[in-house]
Design an enzyme around this catalytic site. Structure first.
Site, PDB file in Angstrom:
ATOM      1  N   HIS A 113      -2.181   0.505  -9.321  1.00 46.15           N
ATOM      2  CA  HIS A 113      -2.697  -0.428  -8.306  1.00 46.15           C
ATOM      3  C   HIS A 113      -3.442  -1.596  -8.984  1.00 46.15           C
ATOM      4  CE1 HIS A 113      -4.169  -0.848  -3.887  1.00 46.15           C
ATOM      5  NE2 HIS A 113      -4.020  -2.038  -4.467  1.00 46.15           N
TER       6      HIS A 113
ATOM      7  N   ARG B 191       0.873  -1.164   0.000  1.00 45.61           N
ATOM      8  CA  ARG B 191       0.000   0.000   0.000  1.00 45.61           C
ATOM      9  C   ARG B 191       0.914   1.219   0.000  1.00 45.61           C
ATOM     10  NH1 ARG B 191      -3.462  -3.011  -1.196  1.00 45.61           N
ATOM     11  NH2 ARG B 191      -5.520  -3.308  -0.279  1.00 45.61           N
TER      12      ARG B 191
ATOM     13  N   GLU C 219      -4.319   7.734  -4.185  1.00 45.03           N
ATOM     14  CA  GLU C 219      -4.753   7.047  -5.413  1.00 45.03           C
ATOM     15  C   GLU C 219      -6.144   7.540  -5.803  1.00 45.03           C
ATOM     16  OE1 GLU C 219      -4.347   2.812  -4.778  1.00 45.03           O
ATOM     17  OE2 GLU C 219      -2.216   3.008  -4.362  1.00 45.03           O
TER      18      GLU C 219
HETATM   19  C1  GLV Z   1      -5.173  -5.427  -3.575  1.00 45.86           C
HETATM   20  O1  GLV Z   1      -4.441  -4.498  -3.396  1.00 45.86           O
HETATM   21  C2  GLV Z   1      -5.795  -6.190  -2.524  1.00 45.86           C
HETATM   22  O2  GLV Z   1      -5.644  -5.830  -1.344  1.00 45.86           O
HETATM   23  O3  GLV Z   1      -6.466  -7.161  -2.842  1.00 45.86           O
END
Ligand code: GLV
Length: 327
Positions: A286, A238, A267
């Site tokens: 992402h 993250r 984001e």
């Molecule tokens: C993606 O980032 C997830 O947490 O599944």
């Protein structure tokens, strides 16, 4: 009367259609969850929520008095206030397992892209700059194979990254995690390290730890200074596990060589973020788990969790067992 289910941001279409047969479902995307009246009205009656990255805090829960379960279509659950959920006796689930290999592929993909400068070279060719037969050393990349990979967060995905690195690329694996992982040590020769040693010795530093109070801002100025000047930093966790301003400084000061980033402090990323101007930074929006196959599996698993919770059964992927034990 059908139970109301609020779907948020992402549920794959076939799964959403199936849910609509069983429940009264309304889909919302990127709404202002504090002020959108239609959202708040539906939330008030909803017994279930399924979706991606809905910020669930005490205030939202107070506006959802009928809620029994929130089913994340993600493995990460940093969008959830677990203490508030426990207090209000609302279950929460995530989608572990089904995305492990896909996220590991993405992390390894952007790692290679940064090391071998693939996006930069792609632009070079497409922009018509490939005019002499052989390119010069100014465009050479750096090897991935036989280098040292430091993995921060050796959960399922960290393990799958180590597997690729060991068997596919003959890499030496260092890892830092809350606990040691004898299986990874045995299968991939991975060595447990404290964070400083990992940072000092790794050619590639890969962040794949969940975002928690403990890991927020875990990599900042001091940590970048400890890395090799030739290090390539990969973030597939993250954005907030890293102090992004310090990452930008480290890249600008040449404290590290390059970065490969699937996640960002904010984001979508701001278009004036200096990272976007750096040729030694590879970015993706992402998409760790975003393949056709895996997104569908995640939505299916999330729907199974939701349905279990709504029918009084224990969902397979509760993120906090305490809520079930209290029932
Ligand atoms: C993606 O980032 C997830 O947490 O599944």
């Amino acid at each position: 009367m059908k139970k109301k289910v609020l779907a948020y941001n992402r549920v794959e279409k076939p799964v959403l259609e199936e849910l609509k047969d069983k429940y009264d479902v309304q889909f919302f995307k990127n709404v202002d969850t504090r002020n959108d009246t239609e959202f708040l009205n539906f939330l008030h009656d909803a017994e279930g929520i399924i979706g991606l990255e809905l910020p669930v805090d005490r205030e939202l829960l107070q506006r959802a008095p009928n809620l029994k379960i929130i089913s994340n279509v993600s493995v990460g659950y940093n969008n959830l206030d677990l203490d508030a959920l426990k207090e209000m006796n609302v279950m929460a689930t995530n989608t572990p397992g089904v995305l492990t290999d896909t996220v590991a592929d993405t992390a390894f993909g952007i790692l290679i892209a940064a090391a071998r400068r693939i996006p930069e070279l792609d632009n070079y060719v497409k922009n018509g700059n490939w005019t002499s037969e052989a390119i010069g050393p100014e465009l050479f990349g750096t090897n991935v194979h036989h280098k040292t990979l430091g993995i921060i967060g050796m959960g399922r995905i960290g393990n799958a990254i180590a597997q690729r690195a060991h068997f596919g690329f003959d890499m030496e694996i260092l890892y830092h995690s809350r606990s040691s992982k004898p299986d990874a040590e045995e299968q991939f020769g991975a060595k447990y390290c404290d964070l400083d040693d990992l940072l000092k010795e790794s050619d590639f530093v890969c962040m794949i730890t969940p975002l928690t109070k403990q890991t927020e801002g875990m990599i900042g100025k001091k940590e970048f200074q400890h890395m090799k000047k030739s290090a390539i930093f990969v973030n597939s966790s993250r954005g907030k596990t890293v102090v992004e301003a310090d990452l930008i400084d480290a890249l600008e000061q040449g404290e590290i060589a390059a970065a490969a980033l699937d996640v960002f402090e904010q984001e979508p990323i701001n278009s004036d973020n200096p990272l976007l101007k750096m040729t030694n930074v590879v970015t993706t929006p992402h998409v760790g788990s975003s393949t056709v196959e895996t997104e569908l599996k995640m939505s299916e698993l999330a729907a199974d969790n939701l349905e279990a919770g709504l029918s009084g059964k224990k969902p397979a992927n509760l993120v906090d067992e305490r809520v079930w034990e209290d029932k």
